[in-house]
Design a protein around this motif. Structure first.
Motif, PDB file in Angstrom:
ATOM      1  N   SER A  53       0.839  -1.197   0.000  1.00 53.46           N
ATOM      2  CA  SER A  53       0.000   0.000   0.000  1.00 53.46           C
ATOM      3  C   SER A  53       0.874   1.246   0.000  1.00 53.46           C
ATOM      4  O   SER A  53       2.028   1.219   0.437  1.00 53.46           O
ATOM      5  N   GLU A  54       0.311   2.341  -0.484  1.00 55.41           N
ATOM      6  CA  GLU A  54       1.052   3.597  -0.516  1.00 55.41           C
ATOM      7  C   GLU A  54       1.401   4.068   0.896  1.00 55.41           C
ATOM      8  O   GLU A  54       2.472   4.625   1.128  1.00 55.41           O
ATOM      9  N   GLN A  55       0.500   3.832   1.844  1.00 57.57           N
ATOM     10  CA  GLN A  55       0.759   4.236   3.223  1.00 57.57           C
ATOM     11  C   GLN A  55       1.934   3.466   3.804  1.00 57.57           C
ATOM     12  O   GLN A  55       2.775   4.029   4.516  1.00 57.57           O
ATOM     13  N   SER A  56       2.003   2.181   3.497  1.00 55.69           N
ATOM     14  CA  SER A  56       3.110   1.361   3.985  1.00 55.69           C
ATOM     15  C   SER A  56       4.438   1.832   3.405  1.00 55.69           C
ATOM     16  O   SER A  56       5.453   1.901   4.112  1.00 55.69           O
ATOM     17  N   PHE A  58       5.073   4.865   2.347  1.00 52.92           N
ATOM     18  CA  PHE A  58       5.356   6.186   2.913  1.00 52.92           C
ATOM     19  C   PHE A  58       5.961   6.076   4.311  1.00 52.92           C
ATOM     20  O   PHE A  58       6.867   6.831   4.672  1.00 52.92           O
ATOM     21  N   GLU A  59       5.480   5.114   5.094  1.00 55.19           N
ATOM     22  CA  GLU A  59       5.952   4.982   6.473  1.00 55.19           C
ATOM     23  C   GLU A  59       7.274   4.219   6.571  1.00 55.19           C
ATOM     24  O   GLU A  59       8.151   4.589   7.353  1.00 55.19           O
ATOM     25  N   GLU A  68       1.488  -3.404   5.191  1.00 59.76           N
ATOM     26  CA  GLU A  68       0.132  -3.559   4.644  1.00 59.76           C
ATOM     27  C   GLU A  68       0.221  -3.935   3.166  1.00 59.76           C
ATOM     28  O   GLU A  68       0.922  -3.289   2.390  1.00 59.76           O
ATOM     29  N   SER A  70      -1.567  -4.575  -0.589  1.00 57.34           N
ATOM     30  CA  SER A  70      -2.648  -3.923  -1.320  1.00 57.34           C
ATOM     31  C   SER A  70      -2.552  -4.256  -2.807  1.00 57.34           C
ATOM     32  O   SER A  70      -1.451  -4.444  -3.348  1.00 57.34           O
ATOM     33  N   ASN A 270      -6.708   8.966  -6.483  1.00 56.35           N
ATOM     34  CA  ASN A 270      -6.352   7.640  -5.979  1.00 56.35           C
ATOM     35  C   ASN A 270      -5.189   7.007  -6.732  1.00 56.35           C
ATOM     36  O   ASN A 270      -4.895   5.831  -6.529  1.00 56.35           O
TER      37      ASN A 270
END
Length: 310
Positions: A53-56, A58-59, A68, A70, A270
């Motif tokens: 995922s993009e959030q993963s 980024f973090e 995560e 995705s 998105n």
């Protein structure tokens, strides 16, 4: 470690010179294993990041163990639907037809240059080598292909400019020279003409060389995006690499492909970035990886074309 071992008759065992100690063998195996991992791990990382995922990202950044998983990147690209399928179809057509056409003219040209009894052998060899050193440049090539040959916005503009490679001609010519001339002379005595000798005798004996050149040509056609960008105006005729390049570098394509402005805004908001890049890489590389095993048995032998034989 003894490189030579004496036999009972006092002669030396020549095979012993190729033997190495167990320690040296272990070191070499370790080096090759590390080298193989260095080649494979980046590809594995690309696949894993494409499913992150993009959030993963980024973090944690790029990681073999994302926090995560995705499928957003692949879902985003598959929303193109018919356009993506059409582009894959164009790329497959260009790759198959281009490879077959390139192998045909390359193998025939190389065979002619391999024959010492051909009167203009030296002339055409020099002309071929000249193209490896000099070319007309992009502007002249573009004008010839579009104005003179009328290939602009045509699928043939993706095939013909790459159909003949001087280096591949040299490789095949070298391979043909390794075929015993007695076989060709025997075919002549049996009444075979030049074309029959070439297609019935020479080509079957040249499978390793043809498979190697075919693999290189296939990869070149499959990975090419520049010709599509240069000659193709209609986006419906984009090969998959040009399509993905356009998607990656310009949201204008998504705007034109969207049914309305609201759909475009949603897609733009998105749109995956890092995972999207990796998903693009997987979509482009995967078909070639699946095709490579079919060429492998000829590939290694073909790479030794022109090698010194003892």
């Amino acid at each position: 470690m003894k490189l030579f071992q004496k036999k009972a008759d006092g002669s030396q065992d020549g095979l012993a010179i190729n033997r190495i100690s167990k320690k040296a063998n272990a070191v070499l195996n370790t080096v090759f294993l590390l080298w193989a991992l260095a080649c494979v791990l980046p590809l594995i990382l690309v696949v894993i990041v494409s499913f992150s995922s993009e959030q993963s990202i980024f973090e944690n950044g790029y990681s073999f163990f994302p926090s995560e998983w995705s499928l957003d990147a692949y879902e985003f690209f598959f929303k193109l639907g018919d356009q993506l399928i059409r582009s894959y179809g164009i790329t497959i057509f260009v790759t198959v037809v281009g490879t077959l056409f390139s192998l045909t003219i390359t193998s025939m040209f190389a065979y002619v240059l391999s024959r010492k009894d051909y009167a203009y052998n030296r002339l055409f060899t020099l002309l071929m080598l000249f193209t490896m050193l000099f070319n007309g440049g992009i502007v002249a090539t573009y004008m010839v292909n579009t104005q003179l040959l009328g290939l602009g916005n045509s699928i043939w503009s993706l095939i013909l400019p790459m159909s003949l490679n001087a280096f591949y001609v040299i490789v095949l010519r070298t391979f043909y020279k390794s075929i015993p001339i007695e076989i060709i002379e025997a075919a002549r005595i049996d009444g075979a003409g030049e074309f029959k000798t070439f297609f019935r005798i020479v080509l079957p004996l040249s499978k390793p060389g043809l498979a190697t050149i075919g693999l290189f040509t296939t990869i070149a056609y499959w990975n090419d995006w520049f010709l599509g960008m240069l000659y193709i105006v209609d986006q419906k005729k984009y090969p998959v690499q040009t399509l993905l390049w356009s998607m990656q570098n310009s949201l204008e394509f998504m705007k034109q492909s969207s049914a309305n402005a609201l759909e475009y805004a949603e897609m733009a908001a998105n749109a995956p970035t890092d995972s999207g890049r990796m998903a693009l890489t997987v979509l482009v590389v995967l078909p070639i990886l699946l095709a490579y095993p079919f060429f492998q048995k000829y590939f290694i032998k073909g790479l030794t074309v022109g090698g010194v034989k003892g």
